[in-house]
Design a protein around this motif. Structure first.
Motif, mmCIF file in Angstrom:
data_model
loop_
_atom_site.group_PDB
_atom_site.id
_atom_site.type_symbol
_atom_site.label_atom_id
_atom_site.label_comp_id
_atom_site.label_asym_id
_atom_site.label_seq_id
_atom_site.Cartn_x
_atom_site.Cartn_y
_atom_site.Cartn_z
ATOM 1 N N ASP A 11 29.241 -3.870 -51.410
ATOM 2 C CA ASP A 11 29.559 -5.275 -51.305
ATOM 3 C C ASP A 11 30.989 -5.747 -51.107
ATOM 4 O O ASP A 11 31.762 -4.714 -50.873
ATOM 5 C CB ASP A 11 29.581 -5.555 -53.040
ATOM 6 N N ALA A 12 31.415 -6.739 -50.873
ATOM 7 C CA ALA A 12 32.586 -7.259 -50.395
ATOM 8 C C ALA A 12 33.856 -7.097 -51.419
ATOM 9 O O ALA A 12 33.411 -7.326 -52.789
ATOM 10 C CB ALA A 12 32.784 -8.711 -49.905
ATOM 11 N N HIS A 21 33.859 -9.302 -44.158
ATOM 12 C CA HIS A 21 32.864 -8.540 -44.892
ATOM 13 C C HIS A 21 31.303 -9.215 -43.912
ATOM 14 O O HIS A 21 31.137 -10.412 -43.976
ATOM 15 C CB HIS A 21 32.524 -8.503 -46.036
ATOM 16 N N SER A 26 28.517 -9.648 -44.991
ATOM 17 C CA SER A 26 27.892 -10.601 -45.818
ATOM 18 C C SER A 26 28.328 -11.897 -46.146
ATOM 19 O O SER A 26 27.726 -12.650 -47.056
ATOM 20 C CB SER A 26 27.332 -9.900 -47.076
ATOM 21 N N GLU A 27 29.563 -12.124 -45.542
ATOM 22 C CA GLU A 27 30.286 -13.270 -45.933
ATOM 23 C C GLU A 27 30.705 -14.173 -44.718
ATOM 24 O O GLU A 27 31.136 -13.614 -43.736
ATOM 25 C CB GLU A 27 31.611 -12.776 -46.974
ATOM 26 N N SER A 28 30.694 -15.430 -45.028
ATOM 27 C CA SER A 28 31.121 -16.236 -43.695
ATOM 28 C C SER A 28 32.698 -16.029 -43.813
ATOM 29 O O SER A 28 33.499 -15.767 -44.724
ATOM 30 C CB SER A 28 31.092 -17.892 -44.250
ATOM 31 N N LYS A 80 29.462 -13.509 -41.190
ATOM 32 C CA LYS A 80 28.034 -13.679 -41.042
ATOM 33 C C LYS A 80 27.381 -14.306 -40.072
ATOM 34 O O LYS A 80 26.689 -13.972 -39.400
ATOM 35 C CB LYS A 80 27.793 -14.114 -42.643
#
Lengths: 381, 381
Positions: free
Chosen positions: B290-291, B350, B352-354, B357
């Motif tokens: 995860d971030a 990351h 998975s994050e804006s 993403k």
């Protein structure tokens, strides 16, 4: 194998891993709280250590004088005494060594000379004993370690004194004949060798693989239990263990760790020829230190020219009479006369404390050469 | 230089060193008290960490899954944020790494494969990143590091990805073309080179001594500033610094530490030809994490067969449009077609994050090959 489920509501279905996120979060918050406290205490410890330093500087002492091996040994022994786990003594000792190392390095890090190059057992011994906040200075020869310390370029030195290959030991002892340096600590790195493999017993072994030094350390055992089996030198014991995992019929000689790491069976344990397969190092410095409560003393003495059979026995009498345990004795040519020997003896106790103090006074009178090379704390783990 | 004397009564004249023993004693008692508190907190931290582990085991996770690089990075960043000294951030980070390492190793120590032999920069990188409670497994080749991790024999691997000698970088990148492994961390070992000597300036230098690699790292600078001056390869930079201290006319190339240790003048600093003379390592594992709040992502992609001039620019457009910083780009032959290249790009954020993403979704549509090799915390110190 899922265990009994907690009754925490699983609100976050979107989360890819099915962790009870709320639980983990509360554990993490507790750990953050603990870390904050540990952090405050570490800095408080550093402040007090700095004050000790300042009070020593006020008396004209140098930064290198802040290092007190007897005090460090006491701190570590106390830590072992009060340790209730779950952290093992080994981990606790390592952490407190690092904490002391960091506190001590606030002014100027200790400089410790050792027999290089980097990556050797000697460097491991330096870091094990002094922690990672020191400046470890690799030297090309044992003689240079002594010279750097004597000249004040290094604060302390670490030299091997007993190891299984034996090559360097005499060189270190001989240096003490000429050097005024004092022994102020010892470090032990214990090495056990095991026979590891995928097979279940000796008959299935067609070759044994290990680092050359490990093969040499187990030569007698191999001659006796695996005669005629091929021995192959690998670049490291880890490499050997990996081959044992991947090749049929190959066994490896390596440590316990390798068995766990590579998933091998322990076919025979402690196969090293010498039961005391420990590499022992001495810490050398320019001055003696006080007693720590559990100390060892290394003596250098000689009977002089008289080589009558009872000489050594007579010299050792004061030690026996005072109930002093002797843990080691080595003899070396004195380099003065043919057949004239000096003795290096390790005894229990500190030279400034009874009963060793009295025993040494008696011994001194009978020896032609007598020097206390150093009194120092027995190795803590 | 004795400083202002304290008014403590000197009762113990017998004591050889004129320390105000009472002062030292009270400082030591305070330190013992602090140590007891630290000790309790360390064990409490270990207990909580164990509970986290137990709750993960209850969900069917393995011990290796307890290691969370993003959480470790957060713990270290918090430590730096709240640090008020006197311990430096560097020491605090090192101590907390070791504390986490010890807590994590309670069940079964992490196994980390690296490019051996022992004593290399790679091993330093392993210990810097994971602390000393891991099992560091030396491998003979970069390929073997990948294989050991992929086969599950090691939990993680550490491989060099950028260094000044360059030899190994491409090999690591090429491995990612074939390997399904994920990047889950980075470790930086920064190396600055200085010109050191007893002399005060360049004209007095008749030879420059250093390890061959350091000489190579400063070749251009030497060509420019010390043309015709003899260059001598030493076994280590420390050895070179010692020669500079002992020989007239000899200068050494070495780090800041050597200047302090050997009492040499800093004649010229940062003389390495590449300003980013850092050896950078990647931590590789089997799954993404995860971030952490301050992350980096490494991408692998290719435009396919079309080699029109604007291809790379077009591919990078989604990154620029989403305001993503690119910290590094490398190209390598794809090994599929002649003149067909793949690109390795490091970007901030990351996956998975804006906004990363969204940028990656756009990029993916345009590339013929597209993989996120990993999102991981930026190196903490």
């Amino acid at each position: 194998m899922p265990g009994p489920k907690k009754k925490t509501a699983k609100t976050k279905r979107a989360q890819p891993k099915a962790t009870p996120a709320a639980d983990i979060q509360s554990f993490r918050e507790r750990i953050d709280g603990i870390d904050t406290q540990i952090h405050q205490l570490l800095n408080e410890r550093a402040r007090v250590a700095k004050q000790v330093g300042a009070s020593k500087v006020a008396q004209g002492l140098h930064t290198a004088d802040f290092y007190r091996p007897e005090r460090e040994a006491q701190v570590l022994r106390k830590a072992i005494e009060r340790n209730e786990g779950p952290l093992r003594n080994e981990e606790i000792v390592r952490l407190f060594r690092e904490i002391m190392s960091a506190c001590l390095a606030q002014e100027e890090p200790l400089k410790v000379a050792f027999l290089g190059p980097e990556g050797t057992f000697s460097q491991q011994a330096v870091l094990k004993h002094f922690g990672h906040s020191v400046r470890a200075l690799p030297m090309g020869e044992i003689r240079e370690v002594f010279e750097e310390v004597q000249a004040g370029h290094a604060d302390f030195g670490v030299v091997p004194v007993e190891n299984s290959t034996e090559g360097t030991v005499n060189h270190t002892l001989d240096m003490f004949l000429m050097s005024p340096l004092k022994i102020c600590g010892e470090v032990e790195l214990r090495i056990h060798q095991h026979l590891l493999g995928k097979m279940s017993g000796l008959p299935a072994i067609s070759r044994v693989c290990s680092h050359q030094q490990s093969l040499a350390q187990c030569r007698q055992w191999l001659d006796e239990h695996l005669p005629g089996v091929e021995r192959i030198a690998a670049s490291s014991n880890a490499e050997a263990a990996r081959r044992a995992r991947d090749e049929d019929g190959t066994a490896a000689i390596a440590g316990q760790t390798a068995a766990e790491v590579y998933g091998l069976n322990l076919i025979a344990h402690d196969i090293e020829d010498r039961p005391d397969n420990t590499t022992r190092f001495l810490v050398i410095g320019r001055k003696p230190f006080d007693a720590s409560g559990n100390d060892k003393t290394t003596l250098l003495f000689s009977a002089g020219d008289t080589q009558s059979p009872g000489t050594l026995h007579r010299l050792l009498t004061p030690l026996a009479q005072n109930n002093i345990s002797m843990t080691r004795i080595e003899s070396r040519p004195s380099r003065k006369h043919k057949w004239d020997y000096v003795f290096f003896i390790d005894v229990q106790g500190h030279a400034s404390e009874s009963p060793l103090k009295e025993a040494l006074e008696a011994l001194k009178k009978q020896a032609s050469l007598f020097r206390v090379l150093g009194s120092y704390p027995c190795a803590v783990l």
